[in-house]
Scaffold this motif. Structure first.
Motif, short mmCIF file in Angstrom:
data_model
loop_
_atom_site.label_atom_id
_atom_site.label_comp_id
_atom_site.label_asym_id
_atom_site.label_seq_id
_atom_site.Cartn_x
_atom_site.Cartn_y
_atom_site.Cartn_z
N LEU A 94 -29.31 37.01 26.41
CA LEU A 94 -28.34 36.37 27.51
C LEU A 94 -28.17 34.89 26.76
O LEU A 94 -26.90 34.16 26.88
CB LEU A 94 -28.83 36.30 28.78
N LYS A 95 -29.33 34.08 26.32
CA LYS A 95 -29.27 32.66 26.07
C LYS A 95 -28.57 32.68 24.91
O LYS A 95 -27.67 31.71 24.57
CB LYS A 95 -30.78 32.25 25.60
N ALA A 96 -28.42 33.45 23.86
CA ALA A 96 -27.45 33.59 22.93
C ALA A 96 -26.02 33.66 22.98
O ALA A 96 -25.21 32.66 22.65
CB ALA A 96 -28.02 34.56 21.57
N VAL A 97 -25.82 34.47 24.01
CA VAL A 97 -24.34 34.64 24.46
C VAL A 97 -24.08 32.93 25.23
O VAL A 97 -22.87 32.58 25.03
CB VAL A 97 -24.17 35.60 25.46
N ALA A 98 -24.96 32.56 25.99
CA ALA A 98 -24.68 31.47 26.65
C ALA A 98 -24.69 30.20 25.90
O ALA A 98 -24.17 29.07 26.53
CB ALA A 98 -25.37 31.29 27.78
N GLY A 99 -24.91 30.34 24.83
CA GLY A 99 -24.94 29.34 23.93
C GLY A 99 -26.13 28.15 23.98
O GLY A 99 -26.51 27.18 23.46
N THR A 100 -27.26 28.63 25.03
CA THR A 100 -28.30 27.75 25.04
C THR A 100 -29.64 28.04 23.71
O THR A 100 -30.58 27.32 23.59
CB THR A 100 -29.06 27.90 26.57
N VAL A 101 -29.36 29.11 23.16
CA VAL A 101 -30.16 29.31 21.90
C VAL A 101 -29.20 29.61 20.69
O VAL A 101 -28.31 30.11 20.93
CB VAL A 101 -31.41 30.45 21.79
N ALA A 102 -29.46 29.21 19.60
CA ALA A 102 -28.76 29.32 18.24
C ALA A 102 -28.92 30.73 17.88
O ALA A 102 -29.91 31.39 17.69
CB ALA A 102 -29.18 28.33 17.19
N LEU A 103 -27.67 31.29 17.40
CA LEU A 103 -27.86 32.42 16.49
C LEU A 103 -28.15 32.38 15.34
O LEU A 103 -28.05 31.12 14.49
CB LEU A 103 -26.49 33.12 16.43
N SER A 104 -29.17 33.16 14.57
CA SER A 104 -29.46 33.15 13.22
C SER A 104 -28.49 33.95 12.36
O SER A 104 -28.28 33.81 11.20
CB SER A 104 -30.79 33.75 12.98
N ASP A 105 -27.70 34.90 13.10
CA ASP A 105 -26.85 35.66 12.48
C ASP A 105 -26.07 36.31 13.46
O ASP A 105 -26.57 36.38 14.83
CB ASP A 105 -27.50 36.66 11.51
N GLY A 106 -24.87 36.59 13.12
CA GLY A 106 -23.91 37.53 14.10
C GLY A 106 -22.91 36.53 14.88
O GLY A 106 -23.22 35.47 14.47
N SER A 107 -22.34 36.99 15.82
CA SER A 107 -21.38 36.53 16.54
C SER A 107 -21.27 36.72 17.91
O SER A 107 -21.60 38.01 18.36
CB SER A 107 -20.06 36.37 15.95
N VAL A 108 -20.57 35.86 18.94
CA VAL A 108 -20.19 36.19 20.04
C VAL A 108 -18.75 36.13 20.29
O VAL A 108 -18.35 35.17 19.92
CB VAL A 108 -20.85 35.35 21.11
N VAL A 109 -17.98 37.10 20.75
CA VAL A 109 -16.67 37.14 20.37
C VAL A 109 -15.83 37.43 21.99
O VAL A 109 -16.49 38.22 22.53
CB VAL A 109 -16.10 38.18 19.76
N LEU A 110 -15.32 36.53 22.55
CA LEU A 110 -14.65 36.63 23.96
C LEU A 110 -13.06 36.66 23.61
O LEU A 110 -12.64 35.77 23.53
CB LEU A 110 -15.00 35.43 24.74
N GLY A 111 -12.54 37.87 24.19
CA GLY A 111 -11.13 38.12 24.18
C GLY A 111 -10.55 37.60 22.94
O GLY A 111 -9.49 37.13 22.65
N GLY A 112 -11.43 38.06 21.89
CA GLY A 112 -10.96 37.86 20.54
C GLY A 112 -10.99 36.48 19.83
O GLY A 112 -10.94 36.45 18.78
N GLU A 113 -11.51 35.70 20.69
CA GLU A 113 -12.10 34.33 19.95
C GLU A 113 -13.52 34.15 19.85
O GLU A 113 -14.23 34.75 20.81
CB GLU A 113 -11.57 33.47 20.98
N THR A 114 -13.89 33.83 18.72
CA THR A 114 -15.32 33.61 18.28
C THR A 114 -15.91 32.38 18.85
O THR A 114 -15.25 31.43 18.81
CB THR A 114 -15.69 33.64 16.73
N LEU A 115 -17.07 32.58 19.76
CA LEU A 115 -17.60 31.58 20.48
C LEU A 115 -18.84 30.99 19.96
O LEU A 115 -19.35 29.92 20.37
CB LEU A 115 -18.12 31.99 21.91
N THR A 116 -19.30 31.64 18.63
CA THR A 116 -20.63 31.16 18.07
C THR A 116 -20.60 29.58 17.64
O THR A 116 -19.50 29.32 16.96
CB THR A 116 -20.72 32.07 16.75
N GLY A 117 -21.51 29.05 18.32
CA GLY A 117 -21.71 27.67 17.89
C GLY A 117 -21.21 26.76 18.79
O GLY A 117 -21.39 25.37 18.66
N ILE A 118 -20.58 27.17 19.79
CA ILE A 118 -19.94 26.32 21.01
C ILE A 118 -21.16 25.81 21.77
O ILE A 118 -21.75 26.64 22.31
CB ILE A 118 -19.04 27.02 21.77
N PRO A 119 -21.27 24.97 22.15
CA PRO A 119 -22.61 24.20 22.97
C PRO A 119 -22.44 24.81 24.37
O PRO A 119 -21.15 25.23 24.99
CB PRO A 119 -22.40 22.81 23.22
#
Ligand code: ATP
Length: 235
Positions: free
Chosen positions: A44-69
């Motif tokens: 959950l923290k990775a999806v919400a952006g409160t911990v960083a991903l080491s790999d992979g991505s979170v995609v919302l409605g086709g838009e990649t959110l990875t790395g967004i605070p």
């Protein structure tokens, strides 16, 4: 659709989430079941952006959110109700709720959304001027869910909403979450309380040591031998 693709979280050398992939659609309730330390909160923290991903991505409605605070993730329509609730005890119910309405998407309709929160949680309307630290655990959980709703999310992430609550209060909370879901919000719930969460979810995943080891509809999981053995005392 909210898609988790090969989600991987490391804390130093410790691999907490190991390549988790699944998706949630709007209006659907998905539960991730796992024991203490399985990596549920980290997902959950990775999806919400409160911990960083080491790999992979979170995609919302086709838009990649990875790395967004984290505060910007809320602008995209994802709200986290953290374990321990994160409410502010020295503020009133209404002040806590209004804090949730900070994203641009939520500001114009703040009062309407608050009316919707009060409809789902009438107790909060009665207690709107009460300081949150004087409220019961169940009421504080309502404030936490209400505050997340105030950001007008498309997806609500709930970290063990049943934790520390009496069984009857847990039942009421899940009934309220069902109403949130009826408004079209997608729910991603992580829980140790298997029975009640499966009763209220469409589908679920089993998480062990950061990996998904099982999945199915709620009914399938309820009847699954591994789930029964691990979580339901083998009965
Ligand atoms: P719980 O139900 O106990 O909260 P969980 O399934 O939510 O467990 P996580 O909190 O995601 O599990 O933790 C997964 C693993 O990562 C655990 O072994 C935990 O000790 C470790 N961990 C979590 N947060 C950190 C951190 N900030 N630094 C180091 N290790 C961490």
């Amino acid at each position: 659709m909210l898609e988790l693709k090969n989600l991987t979280v490391r804390y130093g050398k410790h691999l907490a989430v190991d390549g988790v992939s699944f998706s949630v659609t709007k209006g659907e309730a998905v539960v991730v079941l796992g024991a203490n330390g399985a990596g549920k909160s980290s997902i959950l923290k990775a999806v919400a952006g409160t911990v960083a991903l080491s790999d992979g991505s979170v995609v919302l409605g086709g838009e990649t959110l990875t790395g967004i605070p984290a505060h910007k993730v809320t602008n995209h329509g994802i709200a986290l109700v953290p374990e321990g609730r994160g409410v502010i005890g020295r503020m009133t119910v209404e002040e806590n709720l209004r804090l949730g309405a900070t994203p641009q998407r939520a500001r114009a309709s703040e009062d309407d959304t608050m009316a919707q929160v009060f409809e789902i949680f009438p107790r909060l309307k009665e207690r709107r001027s009460q300081f949150v630290h004087t409220m019961s655990g169940g009421e504080q959980q309502m404030v936490a869910v209400g505050r997340a709703m105030m950001s007008k999310p498309d997806y609500l992430l709930l970290d063990e909403p049943s934790l520390g609550l009496a069984p009857i209060v847990v039942g009421d909370m899940f009934k309220a979450l069902a109403r949130v879901r009826e408004t079209g919000v997608g729910l991603l719930i992580v829980e140790q309380n298997v029975r009640i969460s499966l009763r209220h979810a469409d589908r679920g995943y089993l998480l062990e040591a950061g990996r998904i080891t099982g999945s199915g509809t709620s009914e399938e999981l309820m009847n699954d031998a591994a789930v029964r053995q691990a979580f339901l005392g083998g009965d």
